[in-house]
Scaffold this active site. Structure first.
Site, PDB file in Angstrom:
ATOM      1  CE  LYS A 165      27.116  -3.485  -5.525  1.00  0.00           C
ATOM      2  NZ  LYS A 165      27.292  -2.559  -6.657  1.00  0.00           N
TER       3      LYS A 165
ATOM      4  NE  ARG B 122      -1.635  -2.244   2.907  1.00  0.00           N
ATOM      5  CZ  ARG B 122      -1.758  -3.531   2.569  1.00  0.00           C
ATOM      6  NH1 ARG B 122      -2.786  -3.933   1.914  1.00  0.00           N
ATOM      7  NH2 ARG B 122      -0.842  -4.418   2.918  1.00  0.00           N
ATOM      8  CB  THR B 123       3.460   2.522   2.270  1.00  0.00           C
ATOM      9  OG1 THR B 123       2.702   2.140   3.417  1.00  0.00           O
ATOM     10  CG2 THR B 123       4.129   3.850   2.540  1.00  0.00           C
TER      11      THR B 123
ATOM     12  CG  HIS C 139       3.786   4.074   8.650  1.00  0.00           C
ATOM     13  ND1 HIS C 139       3.851   4.925   7.564  1.00  0.00           N
ATOM     14  CD2 HIS C 139       3.382   2.873   8.163  1.00  0.00           C
ATOM     15  CE1 HIS C 139       3.501   4.238   6.475  1.00  0.00           C
ATOM     16  NE2 HIS C 139       3.222   3.003   6.807  1.00  0.00           N
TER      17      HIS C 139
ATOM     18  NE  ARG D 145       7.300   0.789   5.000  1.00  0.00           N
ATOM     19  CZ  ARG D 145       6.064   0.292   4.895  1.00  0.00           C
ATOM     20  NH1 ARG D 145       5.893  -0.947   4.484  1.00  0.00           N
ATOM     21  NH2 ARG D 145       5.019   1.020   5.205  1.00  0.00           N
TER      22      ARG D 145
HETATM   23  C1  NCD Z   1       2.041  -1.094   8.259  1.00  0.00           C
HETATM   24  C2  NCD Z   1       3.533  -0.937   8.315  1.00  0.00           C
HETATM   25  O1  NCD Z   1       4.265  -1.349   7.412  1.00  0.00           O
HETATM   26  O2  NCD Z   1       3.961  -0.344   9.288  1.00  0.00           O
HETATM   27  N1  NCD Z   1       1.485  -1.245   7.006  1.00  0.00           N
HETATM   28  C3  NCD Z   1       1.262  -0.136   6.217  1.00  0.00           C
HETATM   29  O3  NCD Z   1       2.141   0.626   5.920  1.00  0.00           O
HETATM   30  N2  NCD Z   1      -0.004   0.074   5.795  1.00  0.00           N
HETATM   31  C4  NCD Z   1       1.502  -2.050   9.237  1.00  0.00           C
HETATM   32  C5  NCD Z   1       1.996  -3.476   9.236  1.00  0.00           C
HETATM   33  O4  NCD Z   1       2.931  -3.835   8.539  1.00  0.00           O
HETATM   34  O5  NCD Z   1       1.407  -4.253  10.008  1.00  0.00           O
END
Ligand code: NCD
Length: 322
Positions: free
Chosen positions: A86, A56-57, A135, A107
Site C-alpha cells: 500500500k 534457507r535464510t 548479506h 530482507r
Molecule cells: C543468496 C541471496 O539471497 O543473496 N541466497 C541465500 O541467502 N542463501 C544467494 C542467491 O540468491 O543467489
C-alpha cells in the site's frame, strides 16, 4: 549501564576475535541434542520481514529462534502481503513491527534499506540481504563453514566465482575475509559481473592479496575453497547482459578433477546450473553442509544479539559496532 541495541547490518562490524568466539559457540550448539539447548530466547519474539524470496535464510533464522525457545512471527511475502503493497515506508513498517517483536530480520531489494529501518527502532535489526549490497549472516555461515571444513580461516587460497557484481553473499564474504591472515583471493567472473573496482581496492588496502582471472581451470589446483555463486538474474535490467554472464563457469566433474583432494566447494544456494548435480556425491561438495550450518551459526548470533548486557562470552569488546 546503558544497553546498546545490537544490530547486524554489515560484516564490517565484526572483528576476528568476535568471529572465532561466535564459531566456537555455533559449534557448541551444533553438538547439542535439541533437548539440551538452554532456552535463552524464551519469551522473545522474532519477526521475519522478507520483501524478496528466500528459503534457507528465513527458515534457518526461524529454526534457530525456535531451537532457542523463542517464537516467530513472519511476513513471508512482505512485498505483496504487508502494507508495503500500500506504499508504507520501510521505516514506518519497522516502527510498527518493533512494537510486536524483540528482534526483526529483514530482507529487502533496496541497498541500505535495512540500515534505514534499524535507524528508527530500538530493537535489534538483522540484515538478511539488502539488494546487491550485503548479506552479513550468510558470510558468517560461509566463513564458519570454511573454519569447520578446513580447520582454520588463515592462509587459505579462495576463489569467488560467478556474480561478484550483484551477489551480496560473495561481496559480504570478500569483505569478511579481510579479518583473516595470509588469504589469497581469486576473483573469477564473466566481464559483466566483475566485482566493482572500489570494493576490490577496499579489499586490497585491507591487506588481502587479490587477483582477478578468467581462467578457473588454471587456478583450480591451487584452491582450498571454491565459492560458486548464482548469476543474480533479478538484478539485471538487460536480459542480454544476463545471458552473456550465464554458463561461463560451471563446476562439473572435469573441474573437480583439477581441484585438490582436500579442497571444498561452497555455494550460498540456490543454484540454477552453475554446479552440475553430478558432483553432489563428491565429499568435497560442501554446499549442503554449509546450508545446514546456518542454524547453529544463527543460534549463536541470536543469542549474542539478545544478550541483555554487553559483557559476556560474546562481548562487544573490540567489536566495531556499525
Ligand atoms: C543468496 C541471496 O539471497 O543473496 N541466497 C541465500 O541467502 N542463501 C544467494 C542467491 O540468491 O543467489
Amino acid at each position: 549501564m546503558r544497553l546498546e541495541t545490537k544490530h547486524v547490518l554489515s560484516v564490517a562490524q565484526f572483528d576476528r576475535r568476535f568471529l572465532l568466539a561466535l564459531f566456537d559457540r555455533a559449534d557448541e550448539f551444533a553438538a547439542l541434542p535439541p533437548r539440551e539447548i538452554a532456552p535463552v530466547a524464551r519469551g522473545a519474539i522474532m519477526a521475519t520481514l522478507f520483501y524478496e524470496p528466500s528459503t534457507r535464510t528465513r527458515l534457518s533464522f526461524e529454526a534457530a529462534m525456535t531451537r532457542l525457545g523463542g517464537s516467530v512471527i513472519s511476513a513471508e511475502y512482505a512485498a505483496s502481503t504487508s502494507s508495503a503493497a500500500k506504499g508504507e515506508s520501510i521505516e514506518d513498517t519497522a516502527r510498527v513491527v518493533a512494537g510486536y517483536a524483540d528482534l526483526v530480520v529483514i530482507r529487502h531489494p533496496v541497498a541500505g534499506s535495512v540500515a534505514r529501518a534499524a535507524s528508527v527502532v530500538d530493537i535489534p535489526v538483522i540484515n538478511a540481504g539488502d539488494g546487491a549490497n550485503e548479506h552479513p549472516t550468510q558470510a558468517l555461515i560461509d566463513l564458519y563453514t570454511i573454519w569447520r571444513e578446513c580447520g582454520r580461516i588463515d592462509g587459505l587460497t579462495i576463489a569467488l566465482v560467478g556474480d561478484l557484481r550483484f551477489g551480496r553473499a560473495a561481496r559480504s564474504l570478500a569483505r569478511l575475509l579481510t579479518q583473516t591472515v595470509g588469504t589469497k583471493l581469486y576473483l573469477v567472473a564473466p566481464p559483466v559481473t566483475r566485482m566493482d573496482a572500489l570494493l576490490v581496492e577496499e579489499l586490497r588496502s585491507a591487506g588481502l592479496q587479490v587477483e582477478e582471472t578468467g581462467d578457473l581451470e588454471a587456478i583450480a589446483p591451487e584452491l582450498d575453497v571454491l565459492y560458486q555463486t548464482r548469476i543474480q538474474r533479478e538484478r539485471f535490467s538487460d536480459p542480454e547482459e544476463y545471458a552473456a554472464a550465464c554458463g561461463r563457469f560451471v563446476i562439473d566433474e572435469r573441474l573437480m578433477q583439477a581441484l585438490a583432494r582436500h579442497a571444498i566447494v561452497l555455494h550460498p544456494l540456490p543454484r540454477v546450473g552453475e554446479i552440475d548435480p553430478a558432483i553432489d556425491s563428491d565429499p568435497r561438495a560442501a554446499y549442503f553442509r554449509q546450508a545446514r550450518n546456518g542454524v547453529p551459526l544463527r543460534m549463536a548470533l541470536i543469542e549474542w544479539v539478545l544478550a541483555p548486557h554487553p559483557v559476556g562470552m560474546l562481548s562487544t569488546n573490540g567489536h566495531r559496532h556499525a
